[in-house]
Motif scaffolding. Structure first.
Motif, mmCIF file in Angstrom:
data_model
loop_
_atom_site.group_PDB
_atom_site.id
_atom_site.type_symbol
_atom_site.label_atom_id
_atom_site.label_comp_id
_atom_site.label_asym_id
_atom_site.label_seq_id
_atom_site.Cartn_x
_atom_site.Cartn_y
_atom_site.Cartn_z
ATOM 1 N N LYS A 152 0.849 -1.183 0.000
ATOM 2 C CA LYS A 152 0.000 0.000 0.000
ATOM 3 C C LYS A 152 0.884 1.233 0.000
ATOM 4 C CE LYS A 152 -3.886 -2.056 2.393
ATOM 5 N NZ LYS A 152 -4.712 -2.081 3.573
ATOM 6 N N ASN A 153 0.377 2.297 -0.578
ATOM 7 C CA ASN A 153 1.076 3.582 -0.652
ATOM 8 C C ASN A 153 2.318 3.543 -1.542
ATOM 9 O OD1 ASN A 153 -0.825 4.675 1.177
ATOM 10 N ND2 ASN A 153 0.361 3.829 2.878
ATOM 11 N N GLU A 154 2.483 2.499 -2.331
ATOM 12 C CA GLU A 154 3.597 2.440 -3.277
ATOM 13 C C GLU A 154 3.070 2.706 -4.679
ATOM 14 O OE1 GLU A 154 6.862 2.104 -2.971
ATOM 15 O OE2 GLU A 154 6.899 1.719 -0.824
ATOM 16 N N ILE A 155 3.879 3.368 -5.481
ATOM 17 C CA ILE A 155 3.553 3.608 -6.882
ATOM 18 C C ILE A 155 4.687 3.057 -7.728
ATOM 19 C CG2 ILE A 155 3.116 5.346 -8.657
ATOM 20 C CD1 ILE A 155 1.940 7.135 -6.513
ATOM 21 N N THR B 292 10.758 0.950 -6.978
ATOM 22 C CA THR B 292 9.619 0.092 -6.644
ATOM 23 C C THR B 292 9.336 -0.885 -7.775
ATOM 24 O OG1 THR B 292 8.688 1.825 -5.257
ATOM 25 C CG2 THR B 292 7.194 0.072 -5.934
ATOM 26 N N VAL C 52 -1.743 -4.993 -10.620
ATOM 27 C CA VAL C 52 -1.734 -3.542 -10.441
ATOM 28 C C VAL C 52 -2.887 -2.897 -11.189
ATOM 29 C CG1 VAL C 52 0.760 -3.318 -10.087
ATOM 30 C CG2 VAL C 52 -0.173 -3.222 -12.412
ATOM 31 N N ARG D 73 1.474 2.750 -11.665
ATOM 32 C CA ARG D 73 0.730 1.571 -11.259
ATOM 33 C C ARG D 73 0.650 1.490 -9.747
ATOM 34 N NH1 ARG D 73 4.200 1.139 -14.976
ATOM 35 N NH2 ARG D 73 5.718 -0.321 -14.173
ATOM 36 N N THR D 74 -0.537 1.117 -9.271
ATOM 37 C CA THR D 74 -0.807 1.073 -7.840
ATOM 38 C C THR D 74 -1.414 -0.284 -7.469
ATOM 39 O OG1 THR D 74 -2.955 2.113 -8.241
ATOM 40 C CG2 THR D 74 -1.140 3.574 -7.619
#
Length: 150
Positions: A16-19, A36, A95, A115-116
């Motif tokens: 979570k909270n990563e792109i 990431t 994603v 991408r999330t």
């Protein structure tokens, strides 16, 4: 196409909270990745730079999704959707992707992709949707076989 690694069934969860960020030239060749992307995909950044972005294309993804993606980008329209990607170790990760053109002096020069992470429910929904779509379009279909090898 055959994958005989148990890793093929192992999912890497995007935190979570990563792109995940990447950029490509107009032909889809990777020109930039953030840390990431490298970490989640299992590649080193320098292994990705210069490769076509489909290096992470999972065989569960219907070809029609990418056809639609490229048609949207060629019309200078942003594309967004759910994607299952293949890791270097043959595992996978899901994603939500937003891909759009980057313009300089009113000229399209590259594409950027953000991408999330997505929920388990969305992963399940899209796995089922993509399985049906691949059957409908006579695309590759996943088959799991257990056999005794002597």
């Amino acid at each position: 196409m055959q994958y005989n690694s148990s890793h093929f069934l192992c999912e890497t969860i995007v935190p979570k909270n990563e792109i995940i960020v990447s950029r490509t030239d107009l032909k889809g060749i990777i020109t930039y990745v953030n840390d990431t992307f490298a970490q989640i995909s299992g590649y080193e950044a320098d292994e990705l730079i210069g490769e076509h972005h489909n290096i992470v294309r999972h065989p569960d993804m219907p070809k029609t999704v990418f056809k639609e993606l490229w048609e949207s980008l060629q019309k200078n329209t942003k594309w967004s959707g759910y994607i299952k990607n293949l890791r270097k170790d043959q595992g996978f990760y899901w994603v939500y992707a937003e891909i759009s053109g980057v313009h300089k002096e009113n000229k399209l020069v590259e594409y950027k992709s953000l991408r999330t992470p997505i929920t388990f429910e969305k992963k399940l929904e899209y796995q089922i949707k993509y399985d049906k779509l691949r059957l409908k379009t006579n695309d590759y279909v996943r088959k799991v076989i257990y056999e005794k090898i002597n």
